[in-house]
Design an enzyme around this catalytic site. Structure first.
Site, PDB file in Angstrom:
ATOM      1  N   HIS A  25      37.480  43.582  34.999  1.00 52.86           N
ATOM      2  CA  HIS A  25      37.616  43.379  36.447  1.00 52.86           C
ATOM      3  C   HIS A  25      39.067  43.006  36.730  1.00 52.86           C
ATOM      4  O   HIS A  25      39.440  41.833  36.746  1.00 52.86           O
ATOM      5  CB  HIS A  25      36.646  42.283  36.906  1.00 52.86           C
ATOM      6  CG  HIS A  25      36.589  42.100  38.385  1.00 52.86           C
ATOM      7  ND1 HIS A  25      35.511  41.497  39.018  1.00 52.86           N
ATOM      8  CD2 HIS A  25      37.459  42.420  39.380  1.00 52.86           C
ATOM      9  CE1 HIS A  25      35.736  41.456  40.320  1.00 52.86           C
ATOM     10  NE2 HIS A  25      36.919  41.995  40.565  1.00 52.86           N
ATOM     11  N   HIS A  27      42.130  44.544  39.418  1.00 54.80           N
ATOM     12  CA  HIS A  27      42.614  45.522  40.405  1.00 54.80           C
ATOM     13  C   HIS A  27      44.085  45.746  40.080  1.00 54.80           C
ATOM     14  O   HIS A  27      44.875  44.790  40.136  1.00 54.80           O
ATOM     15  CB  HIS A  27      42.465  44.976  41.826  1.00 54.80           C
ATOM     16  CG  HIS A  27      41.046  44.634  42.162  1.00 54.80           C
ATOM     17  ND1 HIS A  27      40.213  45.504  42.817  1.00 54.80           N
ATOM     18  CD2 HIS A  27      40.304  43.526  41.894  1.00 54.80           C
ATOM     19  CE1 HIS A  27      39.017  44.938  42.967  1.00 54.80           C
ATOM     20  NE2 HIS A  27      39.044  43.737  42.410  1.00 54.80           N
ATOM     21  N   HIS A 205      31.424  45.346  43.655  1.00 55.41           N
ATOM     22  CA  HIS A 205      31.599  43.932  43.972  1.00 55.41           C
ATOM     23  C   HIS A 205      30.383  43.513  44.810  1.00 55.41           C
ATOM     24  O   HIS A 205      30.028  44.192  45.788  1.00 55.41           O
ATOM     25  CB  HIS A 205      32.849  43.707  44.812  1.00 55.41           C
ATOM     26  CG  HIS A 205      34.142  43.746  44.057  1.00 55.41           C
ATOM     27  ND1 HIS A 205      34.501  44.773  43.249  1.00 55.41           N
ATOM     28  CD2 HIS A 205      35.164  42.830  44.001  1.00 55.41           C
ATOM     29  CE1 HIS A 205      35.702  44.513  42.731  1.00 55.41           C
ATOM     30  NE2 HIS A 205      36.117  43.349  43.170  1.00 55.41           N
ATOM     31  N   GLU A 208      30.319  37.881  45.804  1.00 51.23           N
ATOM     32  CA  GLU A 208      31.560  37.098  45.653  1.00 51.23           C
ATOM     33  C   GLU A 208      31.520  36.043  46.770  1.00 51.23           C
ATOM     34  O   GLU A 208      31.422  34.864  46.502  1.00 51.23           O
ATOM     35  CB  GLU A 208      32.783  38.017  45.784  1.00 51.23           C
ATOM     36  CG  GLU A 208      34.115  37.284  45.704  1.00 51.23           C
ATOM     37  CD  GLU A 208      35.331  38.209  45.896  1.00 51.23           C
ATOM     38  OE1 GLU A 208      35.149  39.356  46.348  1.00 51.23           O
ATOM     39  OE2 GLU A 208      36.466  37.762  45.598  1.00 51.23           O
ATOM     40  N   ASP A 286      40.812  39.628  37.895  1.00 47.82           N
ATOM     41  CA  ASP A 286      40.720  40.109  39.283  1.00 47.82           C
ATOM     42  C   ASP A 286      42.091  40.580  39.805  1.00 47.82           C
ATOM     43  O   ASP A 286      42.369  41.778  39.764  1.00 47.82           O
ATOM     44  CB  ASP A 286      40.114  39.033  40.196  1.00 47.82           C
ATOM     45  CG  ASP A 286      39.432  39.599  41.425  1.00 47.82           C
ATOM     46  OD1 ASP A 286      39.288  40.827  41.519  1.00 47.82           O
ATOM     47  OD2 ASP A 286      39.013  38.803  42.295  1.00 47.82           O
ATOM     48  N   ASP A 287      42.906  39.649  40.300  1.00 50.58           N
ATOM     49  CA  ASP A 287      44.236  39.974  40.846  1.00 50.58           C
ATOM     50  C   ASP A 287      45.232  38.954  40.291  1.00 50.58           C
ATOM     51  O   ASP A 287      45.676  38.048  41.015  1.00 50.58           O
ATOM     52  CB  ASP A 287      44.185  39.913  42.381  1.00 50.58           C
ATOM     53  CG  ASP A 287      43.177  40.886  42.950  1.00 50.58           C
ATOM     54  OD1 ASP A 287      43.467  42.096  42.984  1.00 50.58           O
ATOM     55  OD2 ASP A 287      42.081  40.434  43.327  1.00 50.58           O
TER      56      ASP A 287
HETATM   57  N1  ADE Z   1      40.246  43.750  46.075  1.00 50.17           N
HETATM   58  C1  ADE Z   1      41.093  43.127  45.248  1.00 50.17           C
HETATM   59  N2  ADE Z   1      40.576  41.947  44.859  1.00 50.17           N
HETATM   60  C2  ADE Z   1      39.357  41.851  45.441  1.00 50.17           C
HETATM   61  C3  ADE Z   1      38.334  40.881  45.427  1.00 50.17           C
HETATM   62  N3  ADE Z   1      38.431  39.740  44.724  1.00 50.17           N
HETATM   63  N4  ADE Z   1      37.234  41.100  46.162  1.00 50.17           N
HETATM   64  C4  ADE Z   1      37.123  42.210  46.885  1.00 50.17           C
HETATM   65  N5  ADE Z   1      38.053  43.154  46.935  1.00 50.17           N
HETATM   66  C5  ADE Z   1      39.159  42.981  46.216  1.00 50.17           C
HETATM   67 ZN    ZN Z   2      37.753  42.210  42.407  1.00 55.81          ZN
END
Ligand code: ADE
Ligand code: ZN
Length: 349
Positions: A25, A27, A205, A208, A286-287
């Site tokens: 996971h 992005h 997703h 969350e 994630d990011d």
């Molecule tokens: N796009 C990038 N990070 C995300 C996240 N945590 N939740 C939904 N979309 C995303």
């Molecule tokens: Zn994500």
């Protein structure tokens, strides 16, 4: 579970860093560090609404998912050429290899780029070339997952799929990301059905920020093979049983959850409860450029905040990451052997 060697608690951070793991996971646009955003803005002549790297970093004070997404899409506006996508993915893969990631399944958001006039060919070719080179140069395996933006229409997702069809051999599946609340999985029932017919893997997703109903929808309507995040499942006992019985993996992202205020602290994170319930939970970043850490930082900070998590849990999480991946069985077995060897190496004398 095989016999897990006894690991002294003080050796746990080194073990978490050293153990082989899969990242499922991430992005790729969320791996753009502020320094690279400014370098690409200069290279491409793109104006940014921030004076410098420090001013951009100061804007990373998020209150929820949407407050992050607004800045994340602005950051991605510097990506224009194939080389930009290549450089971004190469930087992530080099960083992941340093964290002993042996396999990565990487989300990309084509609509973020095609909406700005960047051809999907440019996006996919740049990212895919970085994956091929990383395998040759770093020994890390990497695949791409095309993610649809759920705040846009299903029609837009269909148009994106159509544009991606010539590149079907360069991605392994599709996902669903962006603003969750108000955009339930059911909105994308038809396009996901088409993707399944095409033989693509499907993930989404769900849970969350959204309710357990969105996880049910991702499973029953989209037929998602993995749930990204999924931490809200703990509010629904029947759903927890279903996820455990069907071994549906959850790709959990603790630092993301902290930074987007899904949990008030890492100490309050429900990762231990998910593992205790027998779910195939994994740890991911994630990011990472926005949330303060790559995958090892996620592991080390989460284990530090939750002393209930031990070397057994570390082994389980790494093992889960291999099981949950879409890699061939032979590769999963080989990574499992490397995991065992790593634990033996770190065992107390
Ligand atoms: N796009 C990038 N990070 C995300 C996240 N945590 N939740 C939904 N979309 C995303
Ligand atoms: Zn994500």
């Amino acid at each position: 579970m095989p016999t897990i060697p006894i690991i002294a608690p003080e050796r746990l951070p080194a073990l978490l860093a050293a153990m082989p793991k899969a990242e499922l996971h991430i992005h790729i646009e969320g791996s753009l560090e502020p320094e690279m955003i400014f370098a690409l803005a200069r290279r491409n002549g793109v104006d940014l609404p921030y004076a410098n790297v420090e001013a951009l970093r100061r804007a990373y004070a998020f209150t929820d998912l949407q407050s992050f997404l607004d800045i994340y899409y602005a950051g991605a506006s510097v990506l224009l050429k194939e080389q930009d996508f290549y450089d971004m993915a190469s930087a992530y893969l080099a960083r992941a290899a340093m964290d002993n990631v042996v396999h990565a399944e990487i989300f990309f958001d084509p609509q973020t780029h095609t909406a700005r006039g960047v051809a999907i060919d440019t996006v996919i070719q740049g990212l895919h070339r970085a994956c091929v080179d990383a395998r040759a140069e770093l020994g890390i395996s990497a695949s791409l997952i095309l993610s649809f933006l759920r705040h846009l229409s299903e029609e837009d997702a269909f148009a994106t799929l159509e544009q991606a069809l010539p590149w079907m051999d360069k991605f392994i599946g599709v996902g669903l990301d962006s603003s969750e609340l108000g955009h339930p999985p059911e909105k994308f029932a038809r396009v996901f059905a088409r993707c399944r017919e095409l033989g693509l893997h499907v993930v989404a997703h769900a849970g969350e920020e959204g309710p357990p109903a969105y996880i049910w929808g991702a499973l029953d309507v989209l037929k998602a093979e993995r749930i990204d995040h999924g931490v809200q499942a703990v509010h629904d006992a029947a759903l927890m049983r279903r996820l455990a019985e069907e071994r549906i993996p959850l790709t959990v992202c603790p630092l993301s959850n902290l930074k987007l205020c899904v949990f008030p602290s890492l100490a309050a994170h429900n990762l231990p409860a998910l593992l205790e319930a027998g779910l195939v939970a994994t740890v991911n970043s994630d990011d990472p450029a926005y949330f303060g850490g790559y995958i090892n930082a996620n592991f080390i900070q989460t284990f530090a905040a939750l002393p209930i998590l031990t070397a057994r849990h570390a082994w389980q999480l790494a093992h889960n990451s291999f099981e949950a991946s879409f890699a061939p069985q032979a590769e999963k077995r080989a990574w499992g052997d490397r995991l065992q060897a790593c634990f033996e190496h770190h065992a107390s004398a």
